[in-house]
Motif scaffolding. Sequence first.
Motif, PDB file in Angstrom:
ATOM      1  N   UNK A  86       0.854  -1.068  -0.014  1.00  0.00           N
ATOM      2  CA  UNK A  86      -0.134   0.072   0.088  1.00  0.00           C
ATOM      3  C   UNK A  86       0.814   1.417  -0.122  1.00  0.00           C
ATOM      4  N   UNK A  87       1.947   1.186   0.901  1.00  0.00           N
ATOM      5  CA  UNK A  87       2.933   2.406   0.833  1.00  0.00           C
ATOM      6  C   UNK A  87       3.531   2.692  -0.507  1.00  0.00           C
ATOM      7  N   UNK A  88       3.744   1.407  -1.235  1.00  0.00           N
ATOM      8  CA  UNK A  88       4.533   1.968  -2.494  1.00  0.00           C
ATOM      9  C   UNK A  88       3.646   2.081  -3.659  1.00  0.00           C
ATOM     10  N   UNK A  89       2.366   1.916  -3.253  1.00  0.00           N
ATOM     11  CA  UNK A  89       1.344   2.393  -4.409  1.00  0.00           C
ATOM     12  C   UNK A  89       0.630   3.546  -4.014  1.00  0.00           C
ATOM     13  N   UNK A  90       1.088   4.335  -2.857  1.00  0.00           N
ATOM     14  CA  UNK A  90       0.798   6.000  -2.688  1.00  0.00           C
ATOM     15  C   UNK A  90      -0.106   5.911  -1.620  1.00  0.00           C
ATOM     16  N   UNK A  91      -0.235   5.178  -0.818  1.00  0.00           N
ATOM     17  CA  UNK A  91      -1.043   5.406   0.565  1.00  0.00           C
ATOM     18  C   UNK A  91      -0.482   6.430   1.126  1.00  0.00           C
ATOM     19  N   UNK A  92      -1.425   7.272   1.927  1.00  0.00           N
ATOM     20  CA  UNK A  92      -1.131   8.409   2.659  1.00  0.00           C
ATOM     21  C   UNK A  92      -0.414   8.012   4.121  1.00  0.00           C
ATOM     22  N   UNK A  93       0.790   7.313   4.143  1.00  0.00           N
ATOM     23  CA  UNK A  93       1.191   7.091   5.384  1.00  0.00           C
ATOM     24  C   UNK A  93       2.467   8.070   5.791  1.00  0.00           C
ATOM     25  N   UNK A  96       9.562   2.268  -5.803  1.00  0.00           N
ATOM     26  CA  UNK A  96       8.662   3.462  -5.186  1.00  0.00           C
ATOM     27  C   UNK A  96       8.355   2.924  -3.716  1.00  0.00           C
ATOM     28  N   UNK A  97       8.980   3.622  -2.690  1.00  0.00           N
ATOM     29  CA  UNK A  97       8.548   3.266  -1.280  1.00  0.00           C
ATOM     30  C   UNK A  97       9.074   4.832  -0.527  1.00  0.00           C
ATOM     31  N   UNK A  98       8.102   5.791  -0.847  1.00  0.00           N
ATOM     32  CA  UNK A  98       8.427   7.140  -0.323  1.00  0.00           C
ATOM     33  C   UNK A  98       7.959   7.284   1.332  1.00  0.00           C
ATOM     34  N   UNK A  99       8.341   6.470   2.103  1.00  0.00           N
ATOM     35  CA  UNK A  99       7.460   6.505   3.401  1.00  0.00           C
ATOM     36  C   UNK A  99       8.902   5.977   4.425  1.00  0.00           C
ATOM     37  N   UNK A 100       9.020   7.037   5.435  1.00  0.00           N
ATOM     38  CA  UNK A 100       9.784   6.552   6.540  1.00  0.00           C
ATOM     39  C   UNK A 100       9.724   5.381   7.165  1.00  0.00           C
ATOM     40  N   UNK A 101      10.336   4.271   7.509  1.00  0.00           N
ATOM     41  CA  UNK A 101      10.135   3.039   7.492  1.00  0.00           C
ATOM     42  C   UNK A 101      10.913   2.332   8.796  1.00  0.00           C
ATOM     43  N   UNK A 102      10.498   1.726   9.697  1.00  0.00           N
ATOM     44  CA  UNK A 102      11.196   0.978  10.828  1.00  0.00           C
ATOM     45  C   UNK A 102      10.841  -0.579  10.329  1.00  0.00           C
ATOM     46  N   UNK A 103      12.099  -1.272  10.202  1.00  0.00           N
ATOM     47  CA  UNK A 103      11.776  -2.937   9.863  1.00  0.00           C
ATOM     48  C   UNK A 103      12.139  -3.404  11.341  1.00  0.00           C
ATOM     49  N   UNK A 137      15.471  -3.619  -0.388  1.00  0.00           N
ATOM     50  CA  UNK A 137      14.511  -3.208  -1.404  1.00  0.00           C
ATOM     51  C   UNK A 137      14.399  -1.634  -1.223  1.00  0.00           C
ATOM     52  N   UNK A 138      13.953  -1.281   0.000  1.00  0.00           N
ATOM     53  CA  UNK A 138      13.456   0.219   0.307  1.00  0.00           C
ATOM     54  C   UNK A 138      14.848   1.147   0.129  1.00  0.00           C
ATOM     55  N   UNK A 139      16.065   0.374   0.329  1.00  0.00           N
ATOM     56  CA  UNK A 139      17.200   1.439   0.327  1.00  0.00           C
ATOM     57  C   UNK A 139      17.779   1.544  -1.322  1.00  0.00           C
ATOM     58  N   UNK A 140      17.216   0.649  -2.001  1.00  0.00           N
ATOM     59  CA  UNK A 140      17.423   0.803  -3.704  1.00  0.00           C
ATOM     60  C   UNK A 140      16.383   1.738  -4.028  1.00  0.00           C
ATOM     61  N   UNK A 141      15.319   1.861  -3.437  1.00  0.00           N
ATOM     62  CA  UNK A 141      14.314   3.059  -3.879  1.00  0.00           C
ATOM     63  C   UNK A 141      14.928   4.593  -3.482  1.00  0.00           C
ATOM     64  N   UNK A 142      15.996   4.470  -2.854  1.00  0.00           N
ATOM     65  CA  UNK A 142      16.369   5.888  -2.188  1.00  0.00           C
ATOM     66  C   UNK A 142      15.899   6.450  -0.856  1.00  0.00           C
ATOM     67  N   UNK A 143      15.282   5.566  -0.271  1.00  0.00           N
ATOM     68  CA  UNK A 143      14.524   5.999   1.100  1.00  0.00           C
ATOM     69  C   UNK A 143      15.200   5.265   2.252  1.00  0.00           C
ATOM     70  N   UNK A 144      15.444   5.906   3.264  1.00  0.00           N
ATOM     71  CA  UNK A 144      16.045   5.543   4.496  1.00  0.00           C
ATOM     72  C   UNK A 144      15.180   4.831   5.140  1.00  0.00           C
TER      73      UNK A 144
END
Length: 419
Positions: A16-23, A134-141, A158-165
């Motif tokens: 959902x986050x990669x699809x643009x959910x407002x998280x 595409x994963x434009x969300x701040x994330x804790x794994x 995968x998230x890091x490959x998309x440029x997101x921390x």
Amino acid sequence: VVAVGRSCGALLHALLASAGANYQACVLMSFNNKPISDAIPVPLPDAPRNLQLREFARSNIEAILADENIEENLKAAKAVLQNVGLDASGSNPELARKAAPVVSQFGPLLGSVVDGKKEFSISREEIFDRLSSNFPVQTLVVQFANDFTDDSNDLTNCIQLGGQEVQFLRFPGGHTSPLDPPAGGQRQERLSSNIASFLSGKDLGGVETQDTSALRDKFLRLSAGYNRGFGPLPPDDRADIIACIEELEALSCQTRQRSGGQEPDALMPKLAGKWRLIWATSPDVLLLTSLPLAECGEIRQEIETIEAQGKLKVVNSVELSPKGAGLLGATLPDVARALTVVSQVEATAVSSGNTLTLVLEKARLERATEPALPGLLQLLPPIELSTVSPSVKLLTTFLDSELRIARSPLGDVFIFSRL
């Protein structure tokens, strides 16, 4: 909105986050994107060949597990308990209504298994492609250290490959953590504190608060006197030992690399060597103490690298002696050794990330040494044994220069000390 999910829930929130959910942020725990063959520790049954029987079974399973039927069955079970004189008055009257939507989710799942489906869709590869693009969300794994189905390393990459921390937290326990008793309450507080720190932008407290050598020494002290887990074990001591093992597993940083992005044999050189089993919870191993006429001696594992094939050669050996032979060791060591036989199992192994897949090849029973006394066990030739399981998977959850911890898909623990 902060999305929090675990296992399949983490997968859904990630999509959902990669699809643009407002998280605002995502907290993804025990992320699982493995194929069914790896995600479920037991093989799935084959679908019925008869199409009518298959449709009949599928429709009936889904009907039985429908919301309204589950609610009625739970109410009927309560009535049965009351009719036979058992007190069910303390049960929550809302339990049936709340439990029905949860249990009913198994209906379509089991129905699809009966229908012959043995893989998820969309595919594992397509999911990771979406997350890396595409994963434009701040994330804790959050990865639980002995979770056999965990895919957190691949998710992080995968998230890091998309440029997101992305922040990564390795936590003690398995797929059902942090709910496992008796440490569940304390670990829930620790996990909540880490999530709160992440959301407020503070540094994560993590779990690396104890030195590895101190935890290793603590485990050796707690487990001393229990004969590798074979001896009687008070529940409180068992809980302390398991908690200590899980804390050790959480300190391991070796699994941070993505299995698909590192050399396939990265773990293999570290595993090579001679090891002695010092603790186990597997019933297969613990049953060795119940042999009526034999005593279980040392259990060893020797691992060699086969560089030309990119594999490992693994030899497991178990020393077995007649009951009472151990008493001869101090006074008549040659006699005691001559009475000992060794059961050996040879296997080849392939490493994928931290998972070791062993393919059993042969097993045999032979003398531990050539008899020192003439005629003693001279007539015992090596005996070839049949192997029961064609392959075994083990997850390496901790590894340093002295100690190795491995887990089976069912959570059994094997701890080895390097010789």
